[in-house]
Write an enzyme that holds these catalytic residues in place. Sequence first.
Site, PDB file in Angstrom:
ATOM      1  N   GLU A 219      -3.863  14.588  -7.174  1.00 30.69           N
ATOM      2  CA  GLU A 219      -5.172  15.155  -6.892  1.00 30.69           C
ATOM      3  C   GLU A 219      -5.124  16.659  -7.183  1.00 30.69           C
ATOM      4  O   GLU A 219      -4.872  17.460  -6.272  1.00 30.69           O
ATOM      5  CB  GLU A 219      -5.540  14.916  -5.422  1.00 30.69           C
ATOM      6  CG  GLU A 219      -5.446  13.449  -5.045  1.00 30.69           C
ATOM      7  CD  GLU A 219      -5.865  13.112  -3.614  1.00 30.69           C
ATOM      8  OE1 GLU A 219      -6.502  12.072  -3.442  1.00 30.69           O
ATOM      9  OE2 GLU A 219      -5.556  13.896  -2.690  1.00 30.69           O
TER      10      GLU A 219
ATOM     11  N   ASP B 264      -2.386  16.404   3.242  1.00 36.28           N
ATOM     12  CA  ASP B 264      -1.238  15.569   3.591  1.00 36.28           C
ATOM     13  C   ASP B 264      -0.062  15.813   2.658  1.00 36.28           C
ATOM     14  O   ASP B 264       1.025  15.282   2.877  1.00 36.28           O
ATOM     15  CB  ASP B 264      -1.633  14.081   3.566  1.00 36.28           C
ATOM     16  CG  ASP B 264      -2.142  13.614   4.918  1.00 36.28           C
ATOM     17  OD1 ASP B 264      -1.967  14.350   5.907  1.00 36.28           O
ATOM     18  OD2 ASP B 264      -2.709  12.498   4.996  1.00 36.28           O
TER      19      ASP B 264
ATOM     20  N   LYS C 179      -4.885   8.131   5.547  1.00 37.31           N
ATOM     21  CA  LYS C 179      -6.115   8.903   5.650  1.00 37.31           C
ATOM     22  C   LYS C 179      -6.708   8.842   7.061  1.00 37.31           C
ATOM     23  O   LYS C 179      -7.253   9.834   7.556  1.00 37.31           O
ATOM     24  CB  LYS C 179      -7.132   8.401   4.636  1.00 37.31           C
ATOM     25  CG  LYS C 179      -8.389   9.228   4.683  1.00 37.31           C
ATOM     26  CD  LYS C 179      -9.393   8.763   3.679  1.00 37.31           C
ATOM     27  CE  LYS C 179     -10.714   9.438   3.952  1.00 37.31           C
ATOM     28  NZ  LYS C 179     -11.794   8.811   3.219  1.00 37.31           N
TER      29      LYS C 179
ATOM     30  N   ASP D  58     -13.957  12.770   0.166  1.00 38.70           N
ATOM     31  CA  ASP D  58     -12.653  12.782  -0.486  1.00 38.70           C
ATOM     32  C   ASP D  58     -12.575  14.047  -1.338  1.00 38.70           C
ATOM     33  O   ASP D  58     -13.610  14.586  -1.730  1.00 38.70           O
ATOM     34  CB  ASP D  58     -12.506  11.558  -1.399  1.00 38.70           C
ATOM     35  CG  ASP D  58     -12.427  10.263  -0.610  1.00 38.70           C
ATOM     36  OD1 ASP D  58     -12.245  10.328   0.616  1.00 38.70           O
ATOM     37  OD2 ASP D  58     -12.557   9.190  -1.228  1.00 38.70           O
TER      38      ASP D  58
ATOM     39  N   ASP E 214     -11.924   3.054   6.264  1.00 35.13           N
ATOM     40  CA  ASP E 214     -13.355   3.345   6.293  1.00 35.13           C
ATOM     41  C   ASP E 214     -14.150   2.129   6.773  1.00 35.13           C
ATOM     42  O   ASP E 214     -14.932   2.227   7.734  1.00 35.13           O
ATOM     43  CB  ASP E 214     -13.835   3.833   4.920  1.00 35.13           C
ATOM     44  CG  ASP E 214     -13.336   2.984   3.760  1.00 35.13           C
ATOM     45  OD1 ASP E 214     -12.513   2.075   3.992  1.00 35.13           O
ATOM     46  OD2 ASP E 214     -13.777   3.212   2.623  1.00 35.13           O
TER      47      ASP E 214
HETATM   48  O1  LIG Z   1      -2.114   9.514   3.249  1.00 30.67           O
HETATM   49  C1  LIG Z   1      -3.211   9.778   2.772  1.00 30.67           C
HETATM   50  C2  LIG Z   1      -3.779   9.016   1.736  1.00 30.67           C
HETATM   51  C3  LIG Z   1      -5.032   9.384   1.250  1.00 30.67           C
HETATM   52  N1  LIG Z   1      -5.688  10.466   1.744  1.00 30.67           N
HETATM   53  C4  LIG Z   1      -7.018  10.840   1.185  1.00 30.67           C
HETATM   54  O2  LIG Z   1      -7.884   9.744   1.162  1.00 30.67           O
HETATM   55  C5  LIG Z   1      -8.886   9.952   0.183  1.00 30.67           C
HETATM   56  C6  LIG Z   1      -9.160   8.690  -0.592  1.00 30.67           C
HETATM   57  O3  LIG Z   1      -8.091   8.364  -1.382  1.00 30.67           O
HETATM   58  P1  LIG Z   1      -8.235   7.801  -2.893  1.00 30.67           P
HETATM   59  O4  LIG Z   1      -6.887   7.610  -3.426  1.00 30.67           O
HETATM   60  O5  LIG Z   1      -9.193   8.632  -3.643  1.00 30.67           O
HETATM   61  O6  LIG Z   1      -8.828   6.370  -2.627  1.00 30.67           O
HETATM   62  P2  LIG Z   1     -10.142   5.655  -3.190  1.00 30.67           P
HETATM   63  O7  LIG Z   1      -9.821   4.230  -3.389  1.00 30.67           O
HETATM   64  O8  LIG Z   1     -10.736   6.374  -4.318  1.00 30.67           O
HETATM   65  O9  LIG Z   1     -11.046   5.818  -1.903  1.00 30.67           O
HETATM   66  C7  LIG Z   1     -11.950   4.894  -1.361  1.00 30.67           C
HETATM   67  O10 LIG Z   1     -11.325   3.949  -0.515  1.00 30.67           O
HETATM   68  C8  LIG Z   1     -10.571   4.493   0.564  1.00 30.67           C
HETATM   69  C9  LIG Z   1     -10.071   3.339   1.409  1.00 30.67           C
HETATM   70  O11 LIG Z   1      -9.219   2.517   0.713  1.00 30.67           O
HETATM   71  C10 LIG Z   1     -11.410   5.429   1.401  1.00 30.67           C
HETATM   72  O12 LIG Z   1     -10.583   6.064   2.312  1.00 30.67           O
HETATM   73  C11 LIG Z   1     -12.053   6.472   0.523  1.00 30.67           C
HETATM   74  O13 LIG Z   1     -12.856   7.335   1.265  1.00 30.67           O
HETATM   75  C12 LIG Z   1     -12.878   5.773  -0.542  1.00 30.67           C
HETATM   76  O14 LIG Z   1     -13.496   6.731  -1.397  1.00 30.67           O
HETATM   77  C13 LIG Z   1      -8.395  11.110  -0.704  1.00 30.67           C
HETATM   78  O15 LIG Z   1      -9.170  12.244  -0.432  1.00 30.67           O
HETATM   79  C14 LIG Z   1      -6.966  11.284  -0.254  1.00 30.67           C
HETATM   80  O16 LIG Z   1      -6.553  12.592  -0.363  1.00 30.67           O
HETATM   81  C15 LIG Z   1      -5.131  11.218   2.757  1.00 30.67           C
HETATM   82  O17 LIG Z   1      -5.708  12.200   3.194  1.00 30.67           O
HETATM   83  N2  LIG Z   1      -3.908  10.858   3.253  1.00 30.67           N
HETATM   84 MN   LIG Z   2     -11.188   8.308  -4.777  1.00 33.46          MN
END
Ligand SMILES: O=c1ccn([C@@H]2O[C@H](COP(=O)(O)OP(=O)(O)O[C@H]3O[C@H](CO)[C@@H](O)[C@H](O)[C@H]3O)[C@@H](O)[C@H]2O)c(=O)[nH]1
Ligand SMILES: [Mn+2]
Length: 735
Positions: A105, A134, A268, A292, A443
Amino acid sequence: MAISAPLALYERVTRKNTIPRAVELTILFLLLSLVAYRLISLQDHGFTWFLAFVCESWFAFTWVLSVSTKWTQADYKTYPEHLLQGKPELPAVDMFVTTADPVLEPPILTVNTVLSLLAVDYPANKLACYVSDDGGSPLTFYSLMEASKFAKLWVPFCKKYCIEVRAPFRYFSGESSLSRDVSLEFQQEWKKMKDEYEELSRKIEDATNGLMPFELTGEFADFSSIQRTNHATIIKVIWENKEGVANEVPHLIYISREKRPKYPHHFKAGAMNVLTRVSGVMSNAPFMLNVDCDMYINNPKIFLHAMCLLLGAKNKDTDFAYVQSPQCFYDGLKDDPFGNQLVVLFEYLGRGIVGIQGPFYAGTGCFHKRKVIYGLSPNDEEIKGSMEFTKSAGQILSSMKTSSPHELSSSLEAAKQVAGCSYEYGTLWGREVGWIYGSTTEDVLTGLTIHGRGWKSAYCSPNPPAFLGCAPSGGPAIMTQQKRWTTGLLEILFSRRSPFFLALQGKLQFRQCLAYLWLMLWGLRSIPELCYAILPAYCIVTSSHFLPKVGEAAFFIAAAIFITYNLYTLSEYLRAGLSVRAWWNNQRMWRINATTAWLIGTFSVVLKMLGISDTVFEVTPKEQSTNEDDDHNANAGRLTFDRSPIFISGTTILLVNLTALAVRLLGVGFGLVARGEDGPGIGEVICSVWVVLLYWAFFRGLFGKGKYGIPSSTLYKAGALAALFVHFSRWTSMI
Ligand SMILES: O=c1ccn([C@@H]2O[C@H](COP(=O)(O)OP(=O)(O)O[C@H]3O[C@H](CO)[C@@H](O)[C@H](O)[C@H]3O)[C@@H](O)[C@H]2O)c(=O)[nH]1
Ligand SMILES: [Mn+2]
C-alpha cells in the site's frame, strides 16, 4: 400562517421493478419445474441425473435468496441544503484510515486519501483524522508529516476554488483540471499547487526508494529498532488545529498500535478498535468515518449527505446505526475485464438490501455512530455489558458529554494505554463492542452484529460517487481477495453469530437474514458450480447424459432457463449503462471465482475448523494508477497467473472439458460402445463449449508467456487431475 415544519433532510425512494420481478419469478418457476421433473424421473436415470438434480436444487435455492433480496429496492435522496438551514452547528466526526504495509500500500496513496479527508467540505474544527499504520513504518509517518505541510496549502486552495476532486494525484492527472477561461490568480495558484504536490511526491518516492532524508532520531526515534510484529505503541500528533478554527486543517494523528507475538492482533478489526479507543480519549466525536487507505473522498460534500441521514431521524425507526456508501473504483479498465468493479452487484442486490434492513457494512466509506460501535441497541440509553467493559469504555463514553476543548497532547498517555495489546484482555472489545473478531471479513460481521441488535442502516450514493478506491488488478490479487472474502463469510456462517441465530433471536429481519445468507454461501456455492462445470464433460466422456433429450418437453425447460437467465442478466447490465462485453466479462469471472477462489476459501475454513491452520488477512496490493501504461497495452485486462494452488481447479475444469470435446469431435469413445438413445446429446456439447468459453482466460493462459501463462507446475497438477478424472469416469461407466 402555519409554522413551517423543518425541511426533510432525506427522502426514501423505492424503485419500481415490476418487470424484473416478473422475469425473476418466471426463472424461479422454470427452475422449480426442472427440479420437479428430475425428481419424478429419478428412477429412470443414473447418477448424473441425480447429481444434476442436487446442483439445480441448490441453484434454485440461491435464486430464491437473490429474488427475495432484490424484491424491494430502495434508495435515499439527501438534501444537504436543508441541513445547513436547520442545524447551525454540525456534529464532530472522527475520520479513520487504515494502512498495513508500505510496500503493498504505497504511502503516496495513503497520503492522498488523508489529504482528501482533510480538505472535505465540513468545518475543520469538527474533524480529526487518525491514521492506523499496522506496518509500523517510518516511511508512512514521514509521508504523513510531509503531507501535513502540503495540506496547509492544499486545504485552503480546495475550499477557495471549490475543487471537486481533493486527492491531488487524481486532481492533477485529470485533463480538465485547468480549463482556459479561469482567472489569472487561479492559474498561478494552480501552478504553485501542482509544483508543491510534485515536490511532495518526489520526496515520498525518494524515501520509498531508500533515500531516507531522515535519521531515526528525534521524532523518528520510536521507529529505530522497530520490528513489525513486536513493538510498543507509537502515537504522534502530526498536526493539531489548536485554535479550533473552522477553516484550518483538521487534526492529524498517526498511530501504530502495540504488537506482541503472544497477542493476536486481529488484523483490520484490531486496528479499528484501537482507532475507536484512541479517538475516544482524544477527540471523541459522536460519529466516525472509516476508509481504507486507497479510498479517497471523491465528493467533498459527502459528510453533509451522510449527516442528512444520520441526523434526519424522525423517530426510533429511522434512527440509523450507520450510513454506507457503495464501493466504487477509479481507473477501472474498459468493460470490467476482471469482473471486480461490482457495479451491478451494488445496483440491484445492494439496493435490495437497502430496502430491507439497510446495507451491509462494507468496511470502507461508512459513517458509524460511536454509541452503536460501543454496543448500544436502538433502545438503550446507556451502555450495558459487563463491569470490565464499563470500566474501560465507560470513561470514554462519559467524556462524550463534556466536549470542552483540550489539547490533544494532554491525552497522549491515556491514548497509548488504550492502544496496548493487553488493554482488551478480559473486556468485551471484539466480542460485543467495537469491530468484532473472528472473521477475515470483519466488516460484514460487525454490520451483522449491529443489524442483529435491531438497528437499521442507510445507504448514501451521491453523484459524483462519494469515495473511489483501487480495485485489485491481475489474477492472483483478485483471487486472493475473493478467497479472503469467502473465507471470512463462511467463518461467520459457521459461528454463533450466524444470521440464523440472530434471526431466531428476533432482531434481524427474516429477509435481511436471507440477504446475508446469499452472501455468506458464496464459499459453499463452489461445490455445485464445480460439479455442474464438469458434468457435461463427464457425460461426453462416458457417453451418458444429464440433460433431458431434445424430444422431451423438459429439454425446453432447460433451454428456456439458459436463455432467459442470460438475457435477463444481460438486461441488468444494459439498464445499469454497461456494455454487453461487461456482462460477459462478469459472467465468466463469477464462474471462475466460484470454482477457484471460493473453493480454496472453503477449504481454508474447513482446515480452520479442524484446527489445522488459521485464517489470515492477506492485504490486497494497490497501485496508484492502473491505466498509465496498460491503456496502450494489448494485454490490459488479460488474466495473470502465479503458482498459487488457486489456479489448479480452474485449469482442471478447462482441460476436462477440452478433452471431452476432443473425444466428441474425433469420435474416440475410449472404447466405449455408443449408447444410442442414452448417449450425450446436443445439450451436453453446448454446455461443454459454454464452459470452455467461460474459462477462455485459462485457455489463453495455456499458451501465455510469463505472468500471462499458467505455470507448468500448475499445468502438471491440473493435467494429472484431469487424467485421473477421465480415467475414473470411464471406470464408473463400465461397472
Ligand atoms: O492487518 C491488517 C490488514 C489490513 N488492514 C487494512 O484493511 C484495509 C482493507 O484491506 P485490503 O487489502 O484493501 O482489502 P480489500 O479486500 O480491498 O477490502 C475489503 O474487504 C475487507 C474485508 O475483507 C474490508 O476490511 C475492507 O474495508 C474492504 O474494502 C486496508 O486499508 C488495510 O490497510 C489493516 O489495517 N490491518
Ligand atoms: Mn482494498
